[in-house]
Design a protein around this motif. Structure first.
Motif, PDB file in Angstrom:
ATOM      1  N   ILE A  36      59.014  60.214 -39.635  1.00  0.00           N
ATOM      2  CA  ILE A  36      58.191  59.596 -38.787  1.00  0.00           C
ATOM      3  C   ILE A  36      56.876  61.466 -38.977  1.00  0.00           C
ATOM      4  N   MET A  37      57.195  62.268 -38.988  1.00  0.00           N
ATOM      5  CA  MET A  37      56.020  63.572 -39.445  1.00  0.00           C
ATOM      6  C   MET A  37      55.235  63.817 -40.984  1.00  0.00           C
ATOM      7  N   ALA A  40      53.279  60.331 -39.970  1.00  0.00           N
ATOM      8  CA  ALA A  40      51.943  60.768 -39.555  1.00  0.00           C
ATOM      9  C   ALA A  40      51.041  62.069 -39.939  1.00  0.00           C
ATOM     10  N   SER A  44      46.962  60.620 -40.808  1.00  0.00           N
ATOM     11  CA  SER A  44      46.103  61.598 -40.107  1.00  0.00           C
ATOM     12  C   SER A  44      45.255  61.934 -41.766  1.00  0.00           C
ATOM     13  N   PHE A  47      43.237  59.253 -42.768  1.00  0.00           N
ATOM     14  CA  PHE A  47      42.290  59.259 -41.599  1.00  0.00           C
ATOM     15  C   PHE A  47      41.113  60.371 -41.891  1.00  0.00           C
ATOM     16  N   VAL A  83      46.765  52.693 -38.621  1.00  0.00           N
ATOM     17  CA  VAL A  83      46.502  53.621 -37.366  1.00  0.00           C
ATOM     18  C   VAL A  83      45.153  54.121 -37.614  1.00  0.00           C
ATOM     19  N   LEU A  87      41.300  53.880 -35.843  1.00  0.00           N
ATOM     20  CA  LEU A  87      41.265  55.040 -35.588  1.00  0.00           C
ATOM     21  C   LEU A  87      39.674  55.363 -36.005  1.00  0.00           C
ATOM     22  N   PHE A  91      35.731  55.569 -34.058  1.00  0.00           N
ATOM     23  CA  PHE A  91      35.164  56.583 -33.913  1.00  0.00           C
ATOM     24  C   PHE A  91      34.171  56.479 -35.142  1.00  0.00           C
TER      25      PHE A  91
ATOM     26  N   GLY B 178      41.159  61.670 -33.737  1.00  0.00           N
ATOM     27  CA  GLY B 178      41.805  61.239 -34.711  1.00  0.00           C
ATOM     28  C   GLY B 178      42.825  61.646 -34.665  1.00  0.00           C
ATOM     29  N   ILE B 179      42.900  62.257 -35.702  1.00  0.00           N
ATOM     30  CA  ILE B 179      44.063  63.467 -35.712  1.00  0.00           C
ATOM     31  C   ILE B 179      45.613  63.303 -34.818  1.00  0.00           C
ATOM     32  N   CYS B 181      45.641  61.802 -31.676  1.00  0.00           N
ATOM     33  CA  CYS B 181      46.533  59.937 -31.675  1.00  0.00           C
ATOM     34  C   CYS B 181      47.370  59.581 -32.452  1.00  0.00           C
ATOM     35  N   ILE B 182      47.072  60.257 -34.043  1.00  0.00           N
ATOM     36  CA  ILE B 182      48.140  59.423 -34.523  1.00  0.00           C
ATOM     37  C   ILE B 182      49.910  60.591 -34.933  1.00  0.00           C
ATOM     38  N   ILE B 183      49.129  61.733 -34.429  1.00  0.00           N
ATOM     39  CA  ILE B 183      50.880  62.701 -33.985  1.00  0.00           C
ATOM     40  C   ILE B 183      51.086  62.559 -32.791  1.00  0.00           C
ATOM     41  N   LEU B 185      51.025  59.175 -31.454  1.00  0.00           N
ATOM     42  CA  LEU B 185      51.723  58.067 -32.193  1.00  0.00           C
ATOM     43  C   LEU B 185      52.811  58.188 -32.425  1.00  0.00           C
ATOM     44  N   ALA B 186      52.891  59.195 -33.686  1.00  0.00           N
ATOM     45  CA  ALA B 186      54.281  59.488 -34.130  1.00  0.00           C
ATOM     46  C   ALA B 186      55.048  60.286 -33.167  1.00  0.00           C
TER      47      ALA B 186
END
Lengths: 200, 205
Positions: A36-37, A40, A44, A47, A83, A87, A91, B178-179, B181-183, B185-186
């Motif tokens: 998961i990490m 993410a 990021s 993103f 995801v 975003l 944004f 944004g970052i 949000c992603i964290i 969601l994780a």
């Protein structure tokens, strides 16, 4: 590589949405708690990478890191990219909500292809740098092709669109090849566990 | 899943913190969008196209449509500076159409600008040439018309500036948001999986 709203026809938007839904479903199924990490983190990175513009070549291009996402995440690249793109749309008004499915498919499919094409060579330390470079390079090339196809199926000629997009993205292909090569090399040194097949 | 593949928490936190920061310190961030804006007086319309961050969109197609019916009025191209200009057909001016000016760079980027009829037409553009009218007698209508035209010309740079300012700049809080949000969601996904674990007694691998 974001296609703006108001360009593509409805059938393409729906097909893109279906591909993304399917990919995201499989991707989410494949993420286990340990992953998961990293998912993410790479989401990021994707993103933020979209904001790094490369002032080279004729068009307006930016980093995407899709080769890196593909190599590291496999199917999980779908939810990660979805995801991050959502975003970015929210944004920064990149792309749009209606084209979210198509844009995700444009970037996640090459990521997935690169995963399966280069992963065996990435696991071998000898071929790792070359394979990682190819993954970064090829991902952008494939994404350019898929974008051209999507545009060609709507109205623009394929050759014209492909020439334009590939020419604009050549600097990105080389830069991403290098980024993927160094990042994978670095991760292999400090975090070798994540390069093993069980991880993907 | 072999337990040796679990990322040690401190390393994961380090990676999460460092990788996005690398991008924050890299070249100035620009959004990724094609912008168009157009202005004009009477039949002559001028316009500009650029990607956010100021990069000009050179030699791309600009379409001018009727904003209501979306019928094509004319097509033109930008020059090497990303600028374009065209003369409106007489009938468009007579019908006082609102125009939708859209630019398409051919690689999937597209931008639009709505040019309302009131912006390119003077409300009394059909009156006689104001300068000759002024020669004979002080005509308030003619003076008004001259002032209006001058004002329009003077306001062009201000309108341009306003149009440019409408474009949302990328801000640090957006990026961090944004970052975040992603964290988040994780975390949500981890929570769901943890719930699954407690209900089934083991992780699903």
């Amino acid at each position: 590589m974001h296609i703006s709203e108001g360009i593509l026809s409805v059938p393409i938007l729906i097909s893109g949405g279906l591909v993304t839904t399917l990919g995201t479903y499989i991707g989410l199924k494949k993420i286990d708690p340990e992953q998961i990490m990293p998912v993410a983190l790479l989401s990021s990175a994707f993103f933020v990478a979209g904001l790094v513009h490369v002032p080279l070549g004729p068009g307006s291009v930016h980093l995407m890191l899709i080769g890196l996402l593909g190599v590291m995440l496999g199917w999980a690249a779908f939810p990660a990219i979805l995801v991050a793109l959502f975003l970015q749309t929210l944004f920064f008004q990149f792309g749009g909500i209606a084209v979210l499915g198509v844009n995700t498919a444009i970037m996640a499919l090459p990521a997935l292809c690169c995963h399966y094409l280069t992963r065996p060579w990435i696991e071998n330390p000898k071929t790792r740098p070359a394979a990682a470079f190819i993954a970064g390079f090829l991902a952008i090339l494939l994404a350019s092709f898929i974008t051209s196809c999507a545009l060609a199926l709507t109205d623009t000629g394929f050759t014209a669109a492909a020439q334009l997009i590939i020419a604009a993205n050549i600097p990105i292909m080389i830069i991403e090849g290098c980024i993927t090569m160094f990042t994978v090399g670095f991760l292999a040194k400090v975090q070798p566990e994540i390069l093993y097949p069980e991880y993907a | 899943m072999n337990s040796s593949h679990i990322l040690p928490p401190q390393k994961t936190v380090l990676l999460v913190a460092v990788l996005p920061l690398l991008f924050l310190v890299s070249p100035p961030a620009h959004a990724h969008k094609l912008n168009v804006f157009a202005w004009g007086s009477d039949r002559q319309i001028y316009g500009e196209t650029f990607f956010n961050g100021g990069r000009k969109a050179k030699n791309i197609t600009v379409q001018v449509q009727n904003a209501e019916s979306h019928s094509l009025v004319l097509t033109t191209q930008t020059n090497a500076l990303g600028e374009f200009q065209f003369t409106l057909p007489q009938q468009v001016v007579q019908q006082q159409l609102d125009l939708l000016v859209s630019a398409d760079s051919g690689d999937g980027h597209r931008g639009e600008w709505l040019l309302e009829a009131s912006e390119y037409l003077g409300p009394e553009s059909t009156t006689a040439d104001p300068s000759t009218a002024l020669m004979n007698t002080v005509d308030t209508a003619a003076v008004r018309e001259i002032v209006r035209q001058e004002l329009k010309r003077e306001l062009i740079p201000i309108k341009k500036d306003l149009a440019e300012r409408q474009e949302k700049k990328v801000r640090l809080q957006d990026i961090l948001g944004g970052i975040g949000c992603i964290i988040g969601l994780a975390g949500l996904l981890a929570w769901f999986q943890a719930k699954k674990k407690t209900s089934t007694g083991s992780y699903k691998t």
